[in-house]
Design an enzyme around this catalytic site. Structure first.
Site, mmCIF file in Angstrom:
data_model
loop_
_atom_site.group_PDB
_atom_site.id
_atom_site.type_symbol
_atom_site.label_atom_id
_atom_site.label_comp_id
_atom_site.label_asym_id
_atom_site.label_seq_id
_atom_site.Cartn_x
_atom_site.Cartn_y
_atom_site.Cartn_z
ATOM 1 N N SER A 108 -9.105 19.085 -28.470
ATOM 2 C CA SER A 108 -7.688 19.449 -28.495
ATOM 3 C C SER A 108 -7.152 19.240 -29.904
ATOM 4 O O SER A 108 -7.335 18.163 -30.482
ATOM 5 C CB SER A 108 -6.915 18.556 -27.521
ATOM 6 O OG SER A 108 -5.537 18.781 -27.661
ATOM 7 N N LYS A 154 -8.857 23.782 -27.796
ATOM 8 C CA LYS A 154 -7.492 23.783 -27.249
ATOM 9 C C LYS A 154 -6.513 23.688 -28.387
ATOM 10 O O LYS A 154 -6.583 22.754 -29.183
ATOM 11 C CB LYS A 154 -7.312 22.608 -26.288
ATOM 12 C CG LYS A 154 -5.898 22.355 -25.814
ATOM 13 C CD LYS A 154 -5.896 21.511 -24.561
ATOM 14 C CE LYS A 154 -5.034 20.292 -24.702
ATOM 15 N NZ LYS A 154 -4.961 19.526 -23.424
ATOM 16 N N GLU A 213 -1.964 26.129 -20.699
ATOM 17 C CA GLU A 213 -1.724 24.842 -20.031
ATOM 18 C C GLU A 213 -0.246 24.485 -20.089
ATOM 19 O O GLU A 213 0.370 24.498 -21.156
ATOM 20 C CB GLU A 213 -2.549 23.744 -20.708
ATOM 21 C CG GLU A 213 -2.483 22.401 -20.066
ATOM 22 C CD GLU A 213 -3.294 21.342 -20.802
ATOM 23 O OE1 GLU A 213 -4.006 21.690 -21.756
ATOM 24 O OE2 GLU A 213 -3.188 20.162 -20.438
ATOM 25 N N LYS A 250 -5.827 14.245 -15.112
ATOM 26 C CA LYS A 250 -5.777 13.067 -15.982
ATOM 27 C C LYS A 250 -5.644 11.854 -15.062
ATOM 28 O O LYS A 250 -4.682 11.763 -14.279
ATOM 29 C CB LYS A 250 -4.577 13.126 -16.933
ATOM 30 C CG LYS A 250 -4.699 14.211 -17.995
ATOM 31 C CD LYS A 250 -3.508 14.190 -18.928
ATOM 32 C CE LYS A 250 -3.656 15.220 -20.032
ATOM 33 N NZ LYS A 250 -2.467 15.239 -20.926
ATOM 34 N N ASP A 260 -2.119 24.937 -25.109
ATOM 35 C CA ASP A 260 -1.371 23.931 -24.351
ATOM 36 C C ASP A 260 0.056 23.917 -24.892
ATOM 37 O O ASP A 260 0.267 23.647 -26.069
ATOM 38 C CB ASP A 260 -2.012 22.552 -24.504
ATOM 39 C CG ASP A 260 -1.303 21.504 -23.642
ATOM 40 O OD1 ASP A 260 -1.744 20.352 -23.645
ATOM 41 O OD2 ASP A 260 -0.325 21.860 -22.952
ATOM 42 N N GLY A 266 -7.236 14.649 -21.706
ATOM 43 C CA GLY A 266 -7.293 13.419 -22.496
ATOM 44 C C GLY A 266 -5.892 12.918 -22.815
ATOM 45 O O GLY A 266 -4.928 13.672 -22.763
ATOM 46 N N ASP A 299 -0.805 20.550 -15.878
ATOM 47 C CA ASP A 299 -1.097 19.179 -16.346
ATOM 48 C C ASP A 299 0.055 18.300 -15.853
ATOM 49 O O ASP A 299 0.012 17.757 -14.757
ATOM 50 C CB ASP A 299 -1.234 19.212 -17.878
ATOM 51 C CG ASP A 299 -1.339 17.838 -18.537
ATOM 52 O OD1 ASP A 299 -1.530 17.776 -19.757
ATOM 53 O OD2 ASP A 299 -1.218 16.814 -17.835
ATOM 54 N N LYS A 332 -2.491 23.598 -29.541
ATOM 55 C CA LYS A 332 -1.118 23.346 -29.088
ATOM 56 C C LYS A 332 -0.233 24.494 -29.534
ATOM 57 O O LYS A 332 -0.390 24.988 -30.660
ATOM 58 C CB LYS A 332 -0.599 22.061 -29.744
ATOM 59 C CG LYS A 332 -1.382 20.862 -29.347
ATOM 60 C CD LYS A 332 -0.701 20.159 -28.247
ATOM 61 C CE LYS A 332 -1.631 19.125 -27.695
ATOM 62 N NZ LYS A 332 -1.957 19.444 -26.297
HETATM 63 O O1 LIG Z 1 -7.057 13.055 -25.773
HETATM 64 C C1 LIG Z 1 -7.204 14.160 -26.350
HETATM 65 O O2 LIG Z 1 -8.052 14.369 -27.217
HETATM 66 C C2 LIG Z 1 -6.294 15.300 -25.989
HETATM 67 C C3 LIG Z 1 -4.871 14.852 -25.993
HETATM 68 C C4 LIG Z 1 -3.978 15.991 -25.637
HETATM 69 O O3 LIG Z 1 -4.283 17.140 -25.874
HETATM 70 C C5 LIG Z 1 -2.729 15.681 -24.997
HETATM 71 C C6 LIG Z 1 -2.342 14.410 -24.766
HETATM 72 C C7 LIG Z 1 -1.030 14.143 -24.308
HETATM 73 C C8 LIG Z 1 -0.116 15.123 -24.255
HETATM 74 C C9 LIG Z 1 -0.439 16.405 -24.867
HETATM 75 O O4 LIG Z 1 -0.250 16.372 -26.258
HETATM 76 C C10 LIG Z 1 -1.872 16.818 -24.630
HETATM 77 C C11 LIG Z 1 -2.029 17.310 -23.225
HETATM 78 O O5 LIG Z 1 -1.017 17.598 -22.615
HETATM 79 O O6 LIG Z 1 -3.160 17.474 -22.738
HETATM 80 MG MG LIG Z 2 -1.649 19.105 -21.475
#
Ligand SMILES: O=C(O)CCC(=O)C1=CC=C[C@@H](O)[C@@H]1C(=O)O
Ligand SMILES: [Mg+2]
Length: 368
Positions: free
Chosen positions: A136, A162, A214, A263, A189, A291, A239, A164
């Protein structure tokens, strides 16, 4: 099985680079680690994924400390349990506060696996011996910086990228990414940065053959996501909207999504995660493990969960080195050609490094 002592630690770790989402940017990760010891002095470990501020959901490190100290630990300390499923049963009277519950429950699941002498993955019913993982990437200062990062991670073999997105950093960015990486497994995402008024903009993303979009809409919505999914070719993945088995059941009934990001902390623990996984398997909804920028303890829990058979899409469990100069576990999580080998030792299969944990501990308290 009985937890006779809990050590709760407030941790602070500096990430290698700032992480930016549609909510903002941070580089220090503060979180809670929970060590649960049984009457033989064996430890199980859990990690709260609540952030320092309530930007992802309503929980924070401080609300978690309060819930653990004043409700969760007193309810479960010295309670005789036959199975970790009893943790969520015992805590069912507590509304929400899923990440706090999950921290304790995860430690009990590891204790249970250690007492059975089996890997946590096997205790959960997992079958995979290695798992595919993606990565991500937060919002960058420029498209070139994003493209360079993607190039680096594709070369490292990550199975899915992934990206953002948020208003002003979306269609053009994804167009450039797809132009430079025509064949990469790619997803976006949005972290709830859009509304149904943006439906025409979001439909433009259909051009880029994304695996999914996402959480495009509000973090507590499944109604508008159903309207959006009917208009999009690209699968919607939820999510933040999915906090429980019941949320997943309703979202699937309504057609709000075609994929779910599980998660562990968001849904209240491994027991609920398994229930959601099984429901999605019955209904033909693929899942993957999201994550929360975890330390190696949380990362190890994610790896164990991802061995269940319906985790058929690469998740966000990157290598320890993605975020940390030095992780809290030995060995660290490593990714070889986009794959993580699942440890075969009892419990998490990664040993906590007490010296490193001590180095990053801001405050700790023991409960017995
Ligand atoms: O833990 C990782 O490597 C991914 C983290 C990540 O993409 C996210 C963590 C928390 C909020 C968001 O920014 C995003 C998600 O929504 O999945
Ligand atoms: Mg997410």
């Amino acid at each position: 099985m009985k937890v006779t002592e809990v050590v709760l630690r407030h941790m602070k770790m500096r990430m290698k680079a700032p992480f930016t989402t549609s909510f903002g940017t941070f580089q220090d990760k503060e979180f809670l680690l929970l060590e649960a010891k049984d009457e033989n002095g064996v430890s199980g470990w859990g990690e709260s994924v609540a952030f320092h501020s309530p930007w992802y959901n309503e929980e924070t490190l401080k609300t978690n400390w309060h819930m653990l100290e004043d409700f969760i630990i007193p309810n479960l300390l010295n309670k005789e349990m036959q199975h970790p499923d009893e943790v969520s049963e015992t805590l069912s009277y507590i509304r929400k506060n899923n990440m706090a519950k999950s921290a304790f429950e995860g430690a009990v699941w590891e204790l249970y696996a250690k007492q059975k002498g089996i890997p946590l993955a096997k205790a959960l019913g997992g079958t995979a011996n290695e798992i595919e993982v993606g990565i991500s990437i937060g919002i960058q200062d420029s498209i070139d910086e994003l493209l360079n990062l993607i190039d680096e991670y594709v070369k490292e073999g990550y199975k899915r990228i992934k990206v953002k997105i948020k208003p002003g950093w979306d269609v053009e960015v994804m167009r450039e990414v797809r132009k430079h990486f025509p064949d990469v497994a790619l997803m976006a995402d949005a972290n709830s940065a859009y509304t149904l008024e943006d439906i025409n903009l979001l439909k433009q993303l259909d051009e880029f053959d994304l695996m999914m979009i996402e959480q495009p809409l509000a973090s507590d919505d499944i109604i508008d996501h159903a309207v959006l999914q009917r208009e999009l070719i690209t699968p919607v993945c939820l999510d933040e909207s999915i906090h429980s088995y019941e949320d997943a059941r309703k979202a699937i009934e309504l057609g709000s999504c075609k994929i779910i990001n599980i998660k562990i902390g968001r849904v209240g623990g491994l027991t609920e995660s398994k229930k959601i996984h099984d429901l999605c398997q019955e209904r033909g909804i693929p899942v993957w493990c999201g994550g929360m920028l975890e330390s190696g303890i949380g990362r190890a829990h994610n790896i164990a969960l991802t061995t269940l058979s319906n985790f058929i899409m690469p998740g966000d469990t990157a290598a320890s080195s993605r975020y940390w100069e030095k992780d809290l576990i030995d060995p660290e999580v490593t990714v070889e050609d986009g794959m993580i080998k699942v440890p075969g030792k009892p419990g998490l299969g990664y040993e906590p490094s007490y010296e490193t944990i001590k180095q990053f501990t801001v405050f700790e308290k023991s409960f017995s």
